[in-house]
Design a protein around this motif. Sequence first.
Motif, PDB file in Angstrom:
ATOM      1  N   UNK A 152       0.811  -1.212   0.000  1.00  0.00           N
ATOM      2  CA  UNK A 152       0.000   0.000   0.000  1.00  0.00           C
ATOM      3  C   UNK A 152       0.849   1.268   0.000  1.00  0.00           C
ATOM      4  N   UNK A 153       2.178   1.107   0.111  1.00  0.00           N
ATOM      5  CA  UNK A 153       3.102   2.246   0.122  1.00  0.00           C
ATOM      6  C   UNK A 153       4.090   2.154  -1.043  1.00  0.00           C
ATOM      7  N   UNK A 154       3.697   1.509  -2.136  1.00  0.00           N
ATOM      8  CA  UNK A 154       4.636   1.187  -3.209  1.00  0.00           C
ATOM      9  C   UNK A 154       5.107   2.379  -4.045  1.00  0.00           C
ATOM     10  N   UNK A 155       4.484   3.523  -3.885  1.00  0.00           N
ATOM     11  CA  UNK A 155       4.903   4.712  -4.626  1.00  0.00           C
ATOM     12  C   UNK A 155       4.765   5.929  -3.710  1.00  0.00           C
ATOM     13  N   UNK A 156       5.422   7.011  -4.054  1.00  0.00           N
ATOM     14  CA  UNK A 156       5.252   8.217  -3.242  1.00  0.00           C
ATOM     15  C   UNK A 156       3.791   8.659  -3.157  1.00  0.00           C
ATOM     16  N   UNK A 157       3.053   8.561  -4.255  1.00  0.00           N
ATOM     17  CA  UNK A 157       1.638   8.964  -4.241  1.00  0.00           C
ATOM     18  C   UNK A 157       0.829   8.064  -3.313  1.00  0.00           C
ATOM     19  N   UNK A 158       1.068   6.756  -3.367  1.00  0.00           N
ATOM     20  CA  UNK A 158       0.335   5.819  -2.508  1.00  0.00           C
ATOM     21  C   UNK A 158       0.691   6.046  -1.042  1.00  0.00           C
ATOM     22  N   UNK A 159       1.967   6.263  -0.762  1.00  0.00           N
ATOM     23  CA  UNK A 159       2.395   6.516   0.619  1.00  0.00           C
ATOM     24  C   UNK A 159       1.783   7.821   1.128  1.00  0.00           C
ATOM     25  N   UNK A 160       1.737   8.831   0.282  1.00  0.00           N
ATOM     26  CA  UNK A 160       1.113  10.099   0.664  1.00  0.00           C
ATOM     27  C   UNK A 160      -0.362   9.927   0.966  1.00  0.00           C
ATOM     28  N   UNK A 161      -1.073   9.190   0.111  1.00  0.00           N
ATOM     29  CA  UNK A 161      -2.497   8.921   0.351  1.00  0.00           C
ATOM     30  C   UNK A 161      -2.694   8.180   1.658  1.00  0.00           C
ATOM     31  N   UNK A 162      -1.808   7.205   1.940  1.00  0.00           N
ATOM     32  CA  UNK A 162      -1.918   6.410   3.171  1.00  0.00           C
ATOM     33  C   UNK A 162      -1.800   7.341   4.380  1.00  0.00           C
ATOM     34  N   UNK A 163      -0.823   8.241   4.371  1.00  0.00           N
ATOM     35  CA  UNK A 163      -0.634   9.171   5.488  1.00  0.00           C
ATOM     36  C   UNK A 163      -1.812  10.146   5.605  1.00  0.00           C
ATOM     37  N   UNK A 164      -2.260  10.676   4.488  1.00  0.00           N
ATOM     38  CA  UNK A 164      -3.374  11.636   4.498  1.00  0.00           C
ATOM     39  C   UNK A 164      -4.644  10.967   5.005  1.00  0.00           C
ATOM     40  N   UNK A 165      -4.921   9.742   4.538  1.00  0.00           N
ATOM     41  CA  UNK A 165      -6.136   9.022   4.951  1.00  0.00           C
ATOM     42  C   UNK A 165      -6.172   8.757   6.449  1.00  0.00           C
ATOM     43  N   UNK A 166      -5.019   8.731   7.090  1.00  0.00           N
ATOM     44  CA  UNK A 166      -4.945   8.462   8.526  1.00  0.00           C
ATOM     45  C   UNK A 166      -4.725   9.728   9.332  1.00  0.00           C
ATOM     46  N   UNK A 167      -4.802  10.870   8.699  1.00  0.00           N
ATOM     47  CA  UNK A 167      -4.651  12.136   9.385  1.00  0.00           C
ATOM     48  C   UNK A 167      -3.229  12.416   9.842  1.00  0.00           C
TER      49      UNK A 167
END
Length: 186
Positions: free
Chosen positions: A31-46
């Motif tokens: 779920x963290x395989x790209x900078x965009x995916x990692x950014x979304x993961x962090x944003x989705x969790x506040x």
Amino acid sequence: MIDAAPGADLHPGLDLANSRLAVPGQPPLDLLDSPAAAGRWLIDRGLAPADAVLHEVCAGRLRALRSQIRELFTAYVGEVAPPPEALAAVNAAMTRVPTAAELRWDASRGLHRATPHPTDQVVDRALGVLAADVADLLTSADASRLAACDSHPCVRFLLRSGRRQWCSIRCGDRARAARAYARRTQ
């Protein structure tokens, strides 16, 4: 959509550890395989502001912390001493930046608490929060409930409740089917 493992909603560090999944018959899902995916993961969790943009170096740091957290969880579940590198990585992430909200003043709001999100510290702050959560989890009463999912090839962790030993219904069904098949073939 993959359901969160029990306890991941309470502990973002556990959620991070489970952000790499083994799906039967498919390549591992990261779920963290790209900078965009990692950014979304962090944003989705506040853990990052909605406009945060990560670069590969930042996503790589998040994946590296995930790896160290998994090492700590594996050691804890296996009742062995944790790797010193994993302890050092979590401690470094916790202490790199302050995670407490600062006291600030402005004329319209007066005194208030706010967590700074300077662009160069977004990932440091997120890593600090995640590492602190892992430290809290491993030293709390919940630590005795930490377990690895009992379904092969799953690599997720969970907080057990009752007799539950799987991270999801799908893993539980797969484990029960494997046991039934083993009984039939003996």
